[in-house]
Design a protein around this motif. Structure first.
Motif, PDB file in Angstrom:
ATOM      1  N   LEU A 122      -2.820  -7.062 -36.656  1.00 45.33           N
ATOM      2  CA  LEU A 122      -3.555  -5.895 -36.152  1.00 45.33           C
ATOM      3  C   LEU A 122      -4.888  -6.334 -35.560  1.00 45.33           C
ATOM      4  O   LEU A 122      -5.594  -7.143 -36.155  1.00 45.33           O
ATOM      5  N   ASP A 123      -5.211  -5.815 -34.384  1.00 46.04           N
ATOM      6  CA  ASP A 123      -6.437  -6.204 -33.690  1.00 46.04           C
ATOM      7  C   ASP A 123      -7.296  -4.957 -33.463  1.00 46.04           C
ATOM      8  O   ASP A 123      -7.228  -4.323 -32.415  1.00 46.04           O
ATOM      9  N   PRO A 124      -8.094  -4.585 -34.441  1.00 43.57           N
ATOM     10  CA  PRO A 124      -8.857  -3.329 -34.324  1.00 43.57           C
ATOM     11  C   PRO A 124      -9.883  -3.361 -33.194  1.00 43.57           C
ATOM     12  O   PRO A 124     -10.129  -2.332 -32.560  1.00 43.57           O
ATOM     13  N   GLN A 125     -10.440  -4.546 -32.901  1.00 41.03           N
ATOM     14  CA  GLN A 125     -11.393  -4.633 -31.785  1.00 41.03           C
ATOM     15  C   GLN A 125     -10.692  -4.324 -30.471  1.00 41.03           C
ATOM     16  O   GLN A 125     -11.202  -3.572 -29.644  1.00 41.03           O
ATOM     17  N   GLY A 126      -9.512  -4.922 -30.297  1.00 41.73           N
ATOM     18  CA  GLY A 126      -8.745  -4.668 -29.084  1.00 41.73           C
ATOM     19  C   GLY A 126      -8.376  -3.198 -28.966  1.00 41.73           C
ATOM     20  O   GLY A 126      -8.473  -2.606 -27.889  1.00 41.73           O
ATOM     21  N   ALA A 127      -7.969  -2.606 -30.092  1.00 43.22           N
ATOM     22  CA  ALA A 127      -7.590  -1.187 -30.081  1.00 43.22           C
ATOM     23  C   ALA A 127      -8.798  -0.320 -29.709  1.00 43.22           C
ATOM     24  O   ALA A 127      -8.666   0.657 -28.955  1.00 43.22           O
ATOM     25  N   ALA A 128      -9.975  -0.678 -30.208  1.00 44.11           N
ATOM     26  CA  ALA A 128     -11.191   0.093 -29.897  1.00 44.11           C
ATOM     27  C   ALA A 128     -11.527  -0.015 -28.414  1.00 44.11           C
ATOM     28  O   ALA A 128     -11.909   0.978 -27.772  1.00 44.11           O
ATOM     29  N   VAL A 129     -11.365  -1.208 -27.846  1.00 43.83           N
ATOM     30  CA  VAL A 129     -11.638  -1.388 -26.415  1.00 43.83           C
ATOM     31  C   VAL A 129     -10.648  -0.572 -25.587  1.00 43.83           C
ATOM     32  O   VAL A 129     -11.029   0.099 -24.626  1.00 43.83           O
ATOM     33  N   HIS A 177      -9.082   2.149 -26.423  1.00 45.66           N
ATOM     34  CA  HIS A 177      -9.443   3.559 -26.564  1.00 45.66           C
ATOM     35  C   HIS A 177     -10.655   3.892 -25.681  1.00 45.66           C
ATOM     36  O   HIS A 177     -10.674   4.901 -24.973  1.00 45.66           O
ATOM     37  N   ALA A 178     -11.654   3.024 -25.724  1.00 47.30           N
ATOM     38  CA  ALA A 178     -12.878   3.282 -24.957  1.00 47.30           C
ATOM     39  C   ALA A 178     -12.608   3.247 -23.461  1.00 47.30           C
ATOM     40  O   ALA A 178     -13.173   4.049 -22.700  1.00 47.30           O
ATOM     41  N   LEU A 179     -11.742   2.340 -23.009  1.00 44.24           N
ATOM     42  CA  LEU A 179     -11.408   2.293 -21.576  1.00 44.24           C
ATOM     43  C   LEU A 179     -10.724   3.587 -21.157  1.00 44.24           C
ATOM     44  O   LEU A 179     -11.036   4.149 -20.097  1.00 44.24           O
ATOM     45  N   GLY A 180      -9.831   4.092 -22.009  1.00 40.75           N
ATOM     46  CA  GLY A 180      -9.179   5.364 -21.715  1.00 40.75           C
ATOM     47  C   GLY A 180     -10.194   6.495 -21.617  1.00 40.75           C
ATOM     48  O   GLY A 180     -10.157   7.313 -20.692  1.00 40.75           O
ATOM     49  N   ALA A 181     -11.148   6.512 -22.555  1.00 37.55           N
ATOM     50  CA  ALA A 181     -12.161   7.565 -22.569  1.00 37.55           C
ATOM     51  C   ALA A 181     -13.053   7.496 -21.335  1.00 37.55           C
ATOM     52  O   ALA A 181     -13.598   8.508 -20.891  1.00 37.55           O
ATOM     53  N   LEU A 182     -13.202   6.305 -20.756  1.00 40.36           N
ATOM     54  CA  LEU A 182     -14.024   6.150 -19.546  1.00 40.36           C
ATOM     55  C   LEU A 182     -13.226   6.455 -18.279  1.00 40.36           C
ATOM     56  O   LEU A 182     -13.758   6.354 -17.168  1.00 40.36           O
ATOM     57  N   GLY A 183     -11.963   6.790 -18.437  1.00 48.95           N
ATOM     58  CA  GLY A 183     -11.171   7.191 -17.277  1.00 48.95           C
ATOM     59  C   GLY A 183     -10.344   6.080 -16.659  1.00 48.95           C
ATOM     60  O   GLY A 183      -9.764   6.266 -15.587  1.00 48.95           O
ATOM     61  N   PHE A 184     -10.292   4.924 -17.299  1.00 48.08           N
ATOM     62  CA  PHE A 184      -9.431   3.853 -16.777  1.00 48.08           C
ATOM     63  C   PHE A 184      -8.022   4.076 -17.302  1.00 48.08           C
ATOM     64  O   PHE A 184      -7.764   3.936 -18.498  1.00 48.08           O
TER      65      PHE A 184
END
Lengths: 76, 76
Positions: free
Chosen positions: A14-21, A23-30
């Motif tokens: 499990l890579d929680p840092q990758g998952a957070a990135v 999620h954040a990219l999705g939230a920024l509209g990418f």
């Protein structure tokens, strides 16, 4: 001599840092980001005559936790 | 499409992680390590049709703090 070591979590770990990135990219509209894995890169400035074998030992002993991480060595 | 982003602290920015790794390598008996810089590597799995420009935007907006970090993009 320069060496660059990539240390990544092994597949299936499990890579929680990758998952957070991701999620954040999705939230920024990418859109269209299907997966993100985050790892470390370590650039070593070594005395001449150092070998890839030595760098491998450094990885095994310190740079990577080989239970959960894999590493790749690039020598320049 | 796969993209790999390297994020490193800019030259001149203090890198305490790198310094700690250098110290630890010395303590483990690895001589000849003149410098260590540690950064992040982010592997992105992108939908087909994504461009390097889009990845650049991701770096500017999220992946790198461009005040103190530089980034490099590799597209596979």
């Amino acid at each position: 001599m320069k060496a660059r070591v990539h240390v990544m979590l092994k597949d299936g770990v499990l890579d929680p840092q990758g998952a957070a990135v991701k999620h954040a990219l999705g939230a920024l509209g990418f859109d269209g980001v299907d997966g993100v894995r985050q790892g470390k890169v370590i650039e070593l400035d070594l005395a001449d005559g150092a070998t890839e074998t030595q760098v491998g030992e450094m990885c095994e002993k310190l740079l990577a936790n080989t239970v959960i991480e894999s590493y790749e060595i690039e020598i320049d």
